[in-house]
Design a protein around this motif. Structure first.
Motif, mmCIF file in Angstrom:
data_model
loop_
_atom_site.group_PDB
_atom_site.id
_atom_site.type_symbol
_atom_site.label_atom_id
_atom_site.label_comp_id
_atom_site.label_asym_id
_atom_site.label_seq_id
_atom_site.Cartn_x
_atom_site.Cartn_y
_atom_site.Cartn_z
ATOM 1 N N ALA A 1 0.861 -1.185 0.000
ATOM 2 C CA ALA A 1 0.000 0.000 0.000
ATOM 3 C C ALA A 1 0.886 1.220 0.000
ATOM 4 C CB ALA A 1 -0.907 -0.005 1.228
ATOM 5 N N LYS A 2 0.448 2.239 -0.682
ATOM 6 C CA LYS A 2 1.243 3.452 -0.749
ATOM 7 C C LYS A 2 0.320 4.668 -0.809
ATOM 8 C CE LYS A 2 1.662 3.568 -5.783
ATOM 9 N NZ LYS A 2 2.604 3.680 -6.906
ATOM 10 N N LEU A 3 0.938 5.826 -0.662
ATOM 11 C CA LEU A 3 0.186 7.070 -0.748
ATOM 12 C C LEU A 3 -0.480 7.206 -2.111
ATOM 13 C CD1 LEU A 3 2.804 9.531 0.775
ATOM 14 C CD2 LEU A 3 0.609 8.979 1.805
ATOM 15 N N ASP A 4 -1.705 7.770 -2.118
ATOM 16 C CA ASP A 4 -2.283 8.081 -3.417
ATOM 17 C C ASP A 4 -1.574 9.312 -3.991
ATOM 18 O OD1 ASP A 4 -3.925 10.612 -2.892
ATOM 19 O OD2 ASP A 4 -4.684 9.281 -1.331
ATOM 20 N N ASN A 5 -1.748 9.532 -5.280
ATOM 21 C CA ASN A 5 -0.957 10.549 -5.984
ATOM 22 C C ASN A 5 -1.170 11.950 -5.431
ATOM 23 O OD1 ASN A 5 0.081 8.592 -7.629
ATOM 24 N ND2 ASN A 5 -1.409 8.910 -9.275
ATOM 25 N N ILE A 6 -2.419 12.305 -5.104
ATOM 26 C CA ILE A 6 -2.697 13.669 -4.626
ATOM 27 C C ILE A 6 -2.033 13.912 -3.273
ATOM 28 C CG2 ILE A 6 -4.502 15.270 -3.965
ATOM 29 C CD1 ILE A 6 -4.416 14.858 -6.893
ATOM 30 N N ARG A 7 -2.088 12.909 -2.390
ATOM 31 C CA ARG A 7 -1.460 13.078 -1.078
ATOM 32 C C ARG A 7 0.059 13.144 -1.199
ATOM 33 N NH1 ARG A 7 -4.040 8.199 1.992
ATOM 34 N NH2 ARG A 7 -2.409 8.620 3.520
ATOM 35 N N GLU A 8 0.624 12.325 -2.066
ATOM 36 C CA GLU A 8 2.077 12.377 -2.256
ATOM 37 C C GLU A 8 2.495 13.712 -2.860
ATOM 38 O OE1 GLU A 8 5.717 9.889 -4.388
ATOM 39 O OE2 GLU A 8 3.638 9.190 -4.553
ATOM 40 N N ALA A 9 1.697 14.221 -3.787
ATOM 41 C CA ALA A 9 2.009 15.524 -4.392
ATOM 42 C C ALA A 9 2.011 16.625 -3.336
ATOM 43 C CB ALA A 9 0.998 15.845 -5.484
ATOM 44 N N LYS A 10 1.087 16.544 -2.393
ATOM 45 C CA LYS A 10 1.039 17.561 -1.339
ATOM 46 C C LYS A 10 2.317 17.527 -0.503
ATOM 47 C CE LYS A 10 -1.649 19.142 2.616
ATOM 48 N NZ LYS A 10 -2.819 18.902 3.491
ATOM 49 N N LEU A 11 2.829 16.336 -0.219
ATOM 50 C CA LEU A 11 4.072 16.234 0.556
ATOM 51 C C LEU A 11 5.248 16.826 -0.216
ATOM 52 C CD1 LEU A 11 3.726 12.669 2.122
ATOM 53 C CD2 LEU A 11 3.576 14.873 3.305
ATOM 54 N N TRP A 12 5.306 16.591 -1.529
ATOM 55 C CA TRP A 12 6.378 17.199 -2.322
ATOM 56 C C TRP A 12 6.268 18.716 -2.314
ATOM 57 C CZ3 TRP A 12 10.725 15.106 -3.613
ATOM 58 C CH2 TRP A 12 10.833 13.727 -3.782
ATOM 59 N N CYS A 13 5.035 19.232 -2.346
ATOM 60 C CA CYS A 13 4.849 20.694 -2.263
ATOM 61 C C CYS A 13 5.324 21.222 -0.919
ATOM 62 C CB CYS A 13 3.376 21.050 -2.466
ATOM 63 S SG CYS A 13 2.768 20.763 -4.131
ATOM 64 N N LEU A 14 5.028 20.478 0.126
ATOM 65 C CA LEU A 14 5.462 20.888 1.462
ATOM 66 C C LEU A 14 6.983 20.905 1.556
ATOM 67 C CD1 LEU A 14 4.454 21.693 4.230
ATOM 68 C CD2 LEU A 14 4.278 19.266 4.831
ATOM 69 N N LEU A 15 7.620 19.915 0.939
ATOM 70 C CA LEU A 15 9.083 19.899 0.925
ATOM 71 C C LEU A 15 9.620 21.082 0.121
ATOM 72 C CD1 LEU A 15 11.569 18.310 1.832
ATOM 73 C CD2 LEU A 15 11.416 17.000 -0.301
ATOM 74 N N GLY A 16 8.928 21.431 -0.965
ATOM 75 C CA GLY A 16 9.337 22.601 -1.738
ATOM 76 C C GLY A 16 9.231 23.885 -0.939
ATOM 77 N N ASP A 17 8.201 23.983 -0.088
ATOM 78 C CA ASP A 17 8.062 25.167 0.773
ATOM 79 C C ASP A 17 9.245 25.307 1.717
ATOM 80 O OD1 ASP A 17 5.629 25.522 -0.447
ATOM 81 O OD2 ASP A 17 4.456 24.702 1.210
ATOM 82 N N MET A 18 9.756 24.176 2.184
ATOM 83 C CA MET A 18 10.816 24.203 3.201
ATOM 84 C C MET A 18 12.213 24.257 2.598
ATOM 85 S SD MET A 18 9.340 21.519 6.037
ATOM 86 C CE MET A 18 9.202 20.189 4.860
ATOM 87 N N GLU A 19 12.347 23.911 1.310
ATOM 88 C CA GLU A 19 13.655 23.946 0.658
ATOM 89 C C GLU A 19 13.598 24.867 -0.558
ATOM 90 O OE1 GLU A 19 14.651 19.901 -0.259
ATOM 91 O OE2 GLU A 19 15.357 19.489 1.784
ATOM 92 N N PRO A 20 13.691 26.176 -0.344
ATOM 93 C CA PRO A 20 13.561 27.122 -1.469
ATOM 94 C C PRO A 20 14.546 26.868 -2.605
ATOM 95 C CG PRO A 20 13.534 28.265 0.653
ATOM 96 C CD PRO A 20 13.916 26.854 0.940
#
Length: 898
Positions: free
Chosen positions: A532-551
């Motif tokens: 089982a793994k994250l669905d695409n929308i939830r995984e995309a949100k995590l990548w966005c969050l990482l982008g917020d923290m790593e300019p």
């Protein structure tokens, strides 16, 4: 449909069983029993019955769950008899309420999805993987669904069943209720599908008859109320308020916010007028149905029900715990000392201290009127004070568990920003969170009015509690709640506030790389041989969050999020657009944000940034559309109104005849059409209404008002600017050019008025008499008490001259002269250029004295004029006696001797 079926459908809609419906010995008795079980909260008996299993038959050919959830079911095999009955509606409601019970009202649900959905054993699936599949499908508009909501599959199944329940008259409203719940699953609000809106509008047409049958009036009131809740959920607060008012009218609720003398503190020695809401429900006997009459009578016999403690009722209906204030100064509630608050009130006969109980539906309507007060807007102090009486009126008579919970929640929000009430606010919110698992009231009572109030889900209430912890500095407690809820964006914010952003980055990376898993994935991995793994929308949100923290890697992370979501993540392109905008890359910003608003058009911030990017690239039409969408979503967005006005002033129409003297646009140097200037003026008028403290916006409004000929509004704007800036900026707060133009217009007769083009004269909304009054008040009440300059005094003197008050005019002209170069400069301080200006000022004041002084009986103007000239010549002769202009002063002296 039989009359019995209609009665069953009405009972299902209002959530209250009608004892007059037979459950035995009739053709509809089986349906009636199932409907009664649904209303009583016996969802297990309904969903596991043979009747429900006939509807929820899984296709024998189904080999996997990759397709949409409705495609799992063999709806084509449903018999015509079942399809034309209320069975699909009943089973759909049972599924819907089975989702609501564990997520909104409690207590825990006694039926599991796999007991209802008989999946083939070869699928080898657990309830957790089934839940994951439903969570992925319930995502909508590029926004992920909350993954820790319980039994989300029941919400998806209910939505699928509405397509089968076509014979039910209320199926459109059950769709509405389903979408309301689905909206609350998402991270951000999204627009409803047009098909849902069309169904709602079509059914609403039936409510236009003013003679709506009395036995259906409650349904009408509920429908209007729930439409208002829907508009509130998607942030259409203006439309929501309109529906709440219509719902009150439909239900016969009378209410009035008025004042009555009373005391609010324990040490108050005298009465002060306090806000109070007077309200009463319709109680005429012919308009009470059997159930309603019983409810109201029980309320009247027990007007002050006691509170339930620890699940044990102590008398009266079961209600959540209401915490006392226990303050050493504030009273628990306002003590009114008069039973007649306002003689002009239509319900002035009500005693503010002892008002009758309200019907729970009317309580829901009053709470709906409070929904524009958000705990995120503490600056709206007056609004909060106005809303508090509405909440207090509902809390005073607790009659329903869910309604009282909502009232306590609203009171908690209103009290969260006051020092003396913030403690109770937080503790009350904690108590509301803790009450969810209790069984102190029936499932039927908790669900009866749930659809008419925006009661948050349990995770949203816990999130609000954690946010409240943050506001009072209890960061670690907030962090624990957010981690339990797996709301990683808020977890990261907590670590940032504790100056440990590295911890937040590590958590997100662990989630993305599989070193840390969310709860639903952990359960799924432990109970199945599959993965089982994250669905695409939830995984995309995590990548966005990482982008917020790593300019430094933001573009790469946001782009990756967009790609893995299959170009469906609005969050990814919103973040990417914001990144480009911050760096002045406006073309790239437009490209990203157009995609974002195409996926989810309900976020005004995306439209606003898009509009600003269009302004930078001089794409005026796109900018107009963007800011127009901003104010359509939130008509209190003052900044968007201001920018919309700016766009109108930059748009020009080459093929339209241009008025003379109109302002030039930046669009090819063409004049701005009068129609555009009027649109800009109207936009600014809305903007200053909601941006009252923004003096720059008032400055724009003043200039445009002058341009379109709305001179009384220009007066109002100039007054507001002076009030805002005079203490800090002094004389520079007054636009003296505008002031002079206002005085000019006010002192001309109607035939001599020059207000611009014929278009302007036609649009003029003021009279010369009204303008004269407004300009006079502007000077006397606002400008002169704060600002003293030569031009201001001269402007007021001109008004005195217009009224033939020559003595006052001379006094003001003399005040102006004393502040001028000639009157204020001392010996040896003057440059030659300034001296020449001063010579002209001396000549002007002498002319004023000559012209007006001669009209005042006994006024020795000549003596005063000679004194002014001699004084000026005396202090400047040494430095400027050989200048050519000196002869003008000599000649003036000779004239005054005659």
């Amino acid at each position: 449909m039989t009359s019995s079926s209609e009665a069953i459908e009405r009972a299902l809609f209002v959530g209250r069983w009608d004892a007059g419906i037979p459950t035995e010995g009739s053709a509809d008795s089986t349906i009636a029993k199932l409907a009664k079980d649904v209303i009583d909260g016996s969802f297990r008996s309904v969903l596991t019955s043979n009747h429900a299993q006939r509807l929820l038959r899984i296709k024998t050919t189904l080999e996997n769950l990759d397709g949409p959830i409705p495609s799992w079911f063999d709806f084509d095999s449903i018999s015509e008899e079942d399809r034309n009955s209320l069975l699909p509606l009943i089973v759909g409601i049972a599924c819907l309420h089975s989702y609501i019970q564990p997520n909104y009202t409690g207590p825990d649900l006694d039926v599991k999805p796999l007991e209802v959905l008989k999946l083939s054993p070869n699928l080898d699936l657990t309830e957790e993987l089934l839940h994951q599949r439903a969570t992925a499908e319930l995502a909508y508009g590029g926004e992920p669904a909350y993954h820790l909501a319980q039994v989300s599959i029941f919400l998806a199944v209910a939505e699928a069943l509405w397509s089968v329940a076509k014979s039910a008259k209320t199926v459109a409203w059950w769709r509405l209720r389903t979408w309301l719940l689905r909206e609350q699953l998402l991270d951000e609000p999204v627009g409803l599908p047009q098909a849902i809106w069309d169904m709602i509008v079509a059914d609403a047409d039936a409510l236009k008859d003013p003679e709506f049958p009395p036995d259906l009036r409650e349904i009408q009131g509920r429908i209007l109320l729930e439409q208002g809740v829907l508009h509130h959920t998607i942030h259409n607060d203006k439309q929501a308020a309109e529906y709440f008012v219509r719902a009150a009218k439909s239900s016969g609720l009378q209410y009035e916010l008025t004042g009555a003398p009373g005391k609010r503190t324990k040490f108050q020695q005298f009465d002060v007028t306090q806000l109070v809401l007077l309200a009463q429900s319709r109680k005429t006997p012919e308009e009470k149905n059997q159930i309603g009459e019983k409810v109201i009578e029980s309320h009247e016999t027990n007007p002050t029900p006691e509170v339930v403690r620890d699940g044990a009722p102590t008398g009266g209906p079961a209600i959540p715990e209401t915490l006392p204030l226990n303050d050493d100064t504030l009273l628990e509630k306002t003590e009114f000392t008069s039973s007649t608050p306002s003689p002009s009130s239509t319900i002035s006969h009500l005693d503010p201290n002892s008002q009758p109980p309200l019907d729970p539906l009317d309580q829901c309507i009053l709470l709906g009127l409070c929904l524009n007060v958000k705990n995120t807007s503490p600056s709206h102090g007056l609004t909060a004070e106005q809303m508090s009486p509405y909440v207090a009126r509902v809390i005073s008579h607790p009659l329903n568990w869910s309604v009282h919970t909502m009232a306590l929640l609203l009171r908690s929000r209103l009290e969260s920003n006051r020092t003396r009430t913030v403690e109770r606010s937080t503790l009350q919110l904690q108590a509301l969170v803790d009450q969810m698992p209790t069984t102190d009231s029936t499932v039927q009572e908790r669900l009866e009015y749930l659809h008419g109030i925006p009661l948050p889900s349990k995770w949203e209430m816990q999130k609000e509690l954690a946010t409240r912890f943050l506001s009072i500095g209890v960061v670690k407690s907030a962090l624990e709640v957010f981690e339990k809820l797996e709301m990683w964006e808020h977890v990261v914010q907590c670590w940032k506030s504790m100056e440990r952003p590295d911890k937040g980055i590590a958590i997100v990376k662990d989630l993305l790389e599989g070193r840390k898993a969310e709860a639903d994935i952990v359960l799924s991995r432990g109970r199945t041989r599959g993965t089982a793994k994250l669905d695409n929308i939830r995984e995309a949100k995590l990548w966005c969050l990482l982008g917020d923290m790593e300019p430094a890697n933001a573009v790469r992370h946001y782009t990756h999020a967009w790609e893995i979501s299959n170009h469906t993540s609005a969050r990814a392109v919103r973040s990417l657009g914001g990144y480009h905008f911050a760096r002045g890359e406006y073309v790239e910003t437009k490209d990203c944000l157009k995609k974002a608003v195409g996926i989810n058009p309900l976020l005004s911030r995306s439209w606003f940034v898009l509009g600003c990017a269009c302004l930078k690239t001089e794409d005026w039409e796109e900018a107009r559309q963007a800011f127009f969408r901003c104010v359509a979503i939130d008509d209190e967005d003052a900044e968007s109104w201001n920018n919309l006005a700016s766009v109108y002033l930059r748009m020009a129409e080459a093929d339209q005849e241009q008025p003379e003297g109109g302002p030039q646009s930046d669009h090819g140097g063409q004049a701005v059409p009068f129609t555009h200037r009027m649109l800009a003026w109207r936009a600014l008028k809305q903007g200053v209404k909601h941006g009252y403290d923004n003096w720059r916006m008032w400055m724009n409004y003043m200039i445009v008002s002058m341009d379109v000929g709305e001179l009384t509004e220009a007066c109002r704007a100039l007054a507001r600017i002076v009030e805002s800036r005079a203490d800090k900026d002094g004389s520079s707060s007054v636009d003296e050019d505008v002031l002079d133009k206002l005085v000019d217009a006010a002192t001309r007769s109607v035939s001599q008025a020059e207000t611009g083009s014929p278009d302007v004269q036609q649009q003029r909304s003021w009279t010369p008499k009204e303008l004269l009054k407004r300009v006079t008040e502007l000077l006397d009440n606002t400008i002169l008490p704060k600002v003293a300059t030569t031009r201001v005094f001269r402007a007021r003197a001109r008004l005195y001259t217009f009224h033939a008050d020559y003595e006052s005019a001379i006094r003001l002209y003399m005040d102006a002269y004393r502040l001028s170069v000639a009157g204020s400069t001392e010996r040896g301080e003057m440059e030659v250029d300034n001296w020449r200006v001063a010579v002209t000022e001396v000549e002007e004041i002498v002319d004023v004295l000559r012209n007006f002084g001669s009209k005042i009986e006994g006024y020795k103007w000549g003596l005063q004029a000679r004194s002014i000239v001699r004084s000026f010549m005396g202090k400047t002769k040494e430095d400027f006696g050989d200048e050519p202009e000196w002869q003008r002063l000599v000649d003036l002296t000779e004239e005054l001797k005659l």
